[in-house]
Design a protein around this motif. Structure first.
Motif, mmCIF file in Angstrom:
data_model
loop_
_atom_site.group_PDB
_atom_site.id
_atom_site.type_symbol
_atom_site.label_atom_id
_atom_site.label_comp_id
_atom_site.label_asym_id
_atom_site.label_seq_id
_atom_site.Cartn_x
_atom_site.Cartn_y
_atom_site.Cartn_z
ATOM 1 N N PHE A 74 0.841 -1.196 0.000
ATOM 2 C CA PHE A 74 0.000 0.000 0.000
ATOM 3 C C PHE A 74 0.881 1.253 0.000
ATOM 4 N N ARG A 75 0.291 2.378 -0.379
ATOM 5 C CA ARG A 75 0.903 3.683 -0.122
ATOM 6 C C ARG A 75 0.062 4.316 0.989
ATOM 7 N N VAL A 76 0.638 4.441 2.186
ATOM 8 C CA VAL A 76 -0.083 4.966 3.346
ATOM 9 C C VAL A 76 0.676 6.180 3.870
ATOM 10 N N ASN A 77 0.057 7.342 3.810
ATOM 11 C CA ASN A 77 0.714 8.580 4.213
ATOM 12 C C ASN A 77 -0.252 9.490 4.977
ATOM 13 N N ALA A 78 0.311 10.468 5.658
ATOM 14 C CA ALA A 78 -0.480 11.458 6.381
ATOM 15 C C ALA A 78 -0.273 12.830 5.757
ATOM 16 N N SER A 79 -1.326 13.645 5.795
ATOM 17 C CA SER A 79 -1.239 14.996 5.253
ATOM 18 C C SER A 79 -1.512 16.025 6.344
ATOM 19 N N ASP A 80 -0.880 17.173 6.198
ATOM 20 C CA ASP A 80 -1.114 18.318 7.081
ATOM 21 C C ASP A 80 -1.747 19.425 6.252
ATOM 22 N N PRO A 81 -3.027 19.743 6.486
ATOM 23 C CA PRO A 81 -3.666 20.815 5.718
ATOM 24 C C PRO A 81 -3.065 22.189 5.977
ATOM 25 N N GLY A 82 -2.426 22.373 7.128
ATOM 26 C CA GLY A 82 -1.961 23.706 7.496
ATOM 27 C C GLY A 82 -3.100 24.515 8.098
ATOM 28 N N TYR A 83 -2.822 25.767 8.397
ATOM 29 C CA TYR A 83 -3.807 26.616 9.069
ATOM 30 C C TYR A 83 -4.794 27.142 8.029
ATOM 31 N N THR A 84 -5.817 26.340 7.796
ATOM 32 C CA THR A 84 -6.774 26.579 6.721
ATOM 33 C C THR A 84 -8.091 27.094 7.279
ATOM 34 N N SER A 85 -8.729 27.979 6.565
ATOM 35 C CA SER A 85 -10.003 28.550 6.989
ATOM 36 C C SER A 85 -11.110 27.498 6.893
ATOM 37 N N THR A 86 -11.531 26.979 8.058
ATOM 38 C CA THR A 86 -12.596 25.979 8.123
ATOM 39 C C THR A 86 -13.468 26.244 9.341
ATOM 40 N N ASP A 87 -14.556 25.472 9.443
ATOM 41 C CA ASP A 87 -15.423 25.575 10.619
ATOM 42 C C ASP A 87 -14.672 25.210 11.894
ATOM 43 N N LEU A 88 -13.677 24.330 11.787
ATOM 44 C CA LEU A 88 -12.956 23.865 12.975
ATOM 45 C C LEU A 88 -12.253 25.006 13.703
ATOM 46 N N ASN A 89 -11.814 26.017 12.963
ATOM 47 C CA ASN A 89 -11.110 27.135 13.614
ATOM 48 C C ASN A 89 -11.872 28.455 13.482
ATOM 49 N N GLY A 90 -13.186 28.344 13.214
ATOM 50 C CA GLY A 90 -13.976 29.563 13.091
ATOM 51 C C GLY A 90 -13.578 30.404 11.899
ATOM 52 N N HIS A 91 -13.004 29.750 10.877
ATOM 53 C CA HIS A 91 -12.565 30.410 9.635
ATOM 54 C C HIS A 91 -11.513 31.505 9.902
ATOM 55 N N THR A 92 -10.637 31.210 10.854
ATOM 56 C CA THR A 92 -9.537 32.139 11.136
ATOM 57 C C THR A 92 -8.264 31.776 10.379
ATOM 58 N N GLY A 93 -8.222 30.614 9.752
ATOM 59 C CA GLY A 93 -7.017 30.181 9.041
ATOM 60 C C GLY A 93 -6.700 31.073 7.858
ATOM 61 N N HIS A 94 -5.416 31.168 7.530
ATOM 62 C CA HIS A 94 -4.983 32.056 6.454
ATOM 63 C C HIS A 94 -4.902 31.368 5.100
ATOM 64 N N GLN A 95 -5.145 30.051 5.047
ATOM 65 C CA GLN A 95 -5.136 29.335 3.772
ATOM 66 C C GLN A 95 -6.560 29.064 3.303
ATOM 67 N N THR A 96 -6.730 28.939 1.987
ATOM 68 C CA THR A 96 -7.998 28.514 1.423
ATOM 69 C C THR A 96 -8.114 26.992 1.542
ATOM 70 N N VAL A 97 -9.339 26.480 1.366
ATOM 71 C CA VAL A 97 -9.493 25.029 1.416
ATOM 72 C C VAL A 97 -8.769 24.351 0.254
ATOM 73 N N THR A 98 -8.624 25.047 -0.839
ATOM 74 C CA THR A 98 -7.858 24.473 -1.952
ATOM 75 C C THR A 98 -6.397 24.305 -1.561
ATOM 76 N N GLU A 99 -5.820 25.333 -0.963
ATOM 77 C CA GLU A 99 -4.443 25.222 -0.481
ATOM 78 C C GLU A 99 -4.346 24.139 0.595
ATOM 79 N N GLY A 100 -5.359 24.065 1.441
ATOM 80 C CA GLY A 100 -5.342 23.099 2.535
ATOM 81 C C GLY A 100 -5.474 21.656 2.095
#
Length: 225
Positions: free
Chosen positions: A171-197
């Protein structure tokens, strides 16, 4: 055609991952707890599937509904509360781990038979830089993060990823880090877009059999020890 299942795909990072993989030619099943929230997934060409990562029967039914599976993206997650040590309780910790860690195990184990039948099985676990001790100690984005449950759960996700990769060498099994992305999880305070994330997740979901495994990536590349 590559068949992909994404958990937590009704909105935000999960939905954007689904959109981009549909665009890349994948047949995408968008897992979500409530199918009433499936309109956005249908609009982008994904098929909504009822899937609650905390429920054995829901996961079993979702996997049984798939004709085949090549790529599993474990995206579903919760913040979990307890922003300070004084707010932390065993119940909050348990609930966070149940979704963010045990949920990955529950879905991955159920999906293994289908993935093993694939010519190019791939698992991507969406983690976070907050699960990386050096990031917590040194990165400006983590300066004010005092919560325990979420970072601890994501540290477990990174470790899970390495151990799954070691145990599943085909298998190819890996983990990703979205970075500080604007989402509901952080109240849309992240500086990245969901595309970047979703850059790292989308890249890892499209790996070939000669791609890396057991690694942790953000949109800039591999995160090293």
């Amino acid at each position: 055609m590559t068949t992909t299942l994404i958990t937590g795909a009704n909105k935000s990072l999960g939905l954007e991952t689904a959109r981009r993989l549909v665009e890349a030619g994948h047949t995408v099943y968008a897992g979500m707890r409530d199918l009433a929230a499936g309109d956005a997934a249908r609009t982008i060409g994904a098929t909504p599937v009822q899937l609650d990562v905390t429920d054995d029967s829901s996961v079993a039914a979702a996997i049984a509904s798939l004709p085949e599976l090549d790529v599993l993206v474990n995206n579903a997650g919760i913040v979990g509360g307890a922003r300070t040590i004084d707010e932390l309780t065993p119940e909050i910790m348990r609930a966070t781990l149940e979704t963010n860690v045990v949920g990955i195990v529950r879905v991955s184990q159920a999906a293994l038979p289908l993935l093993r039948a694939s010519a190019n099985p791939v698992i991507v676990n969406v983690a976070s830089g907050l699960g990386w001790p050096r990031f917590l100690l040194e990165h400006p984005d983590a300066e004010h993060v005092l919560a325990v449950p979420y970072p601890a759960s994501k540290a477990a996700v990174i470790t899970l990823t390495v151990q799954y990769a070691r145990s599943l060498p085909t298998f190819r099994v890996n983990a990703s880090d979205p970075g500080y992305t604007s989402t509901d999880l952080n109240g849309h305070t992240g500086h990245q877009t969901v595309t970047e994330g979703t850059d790292a997740t989308v890249m890892l979901a499209q790996l070939g059999a000669d791609g890396p495994t057991g690694e942790f990536h953000d949109r800039d590349g591999r995160i090293v020890y």
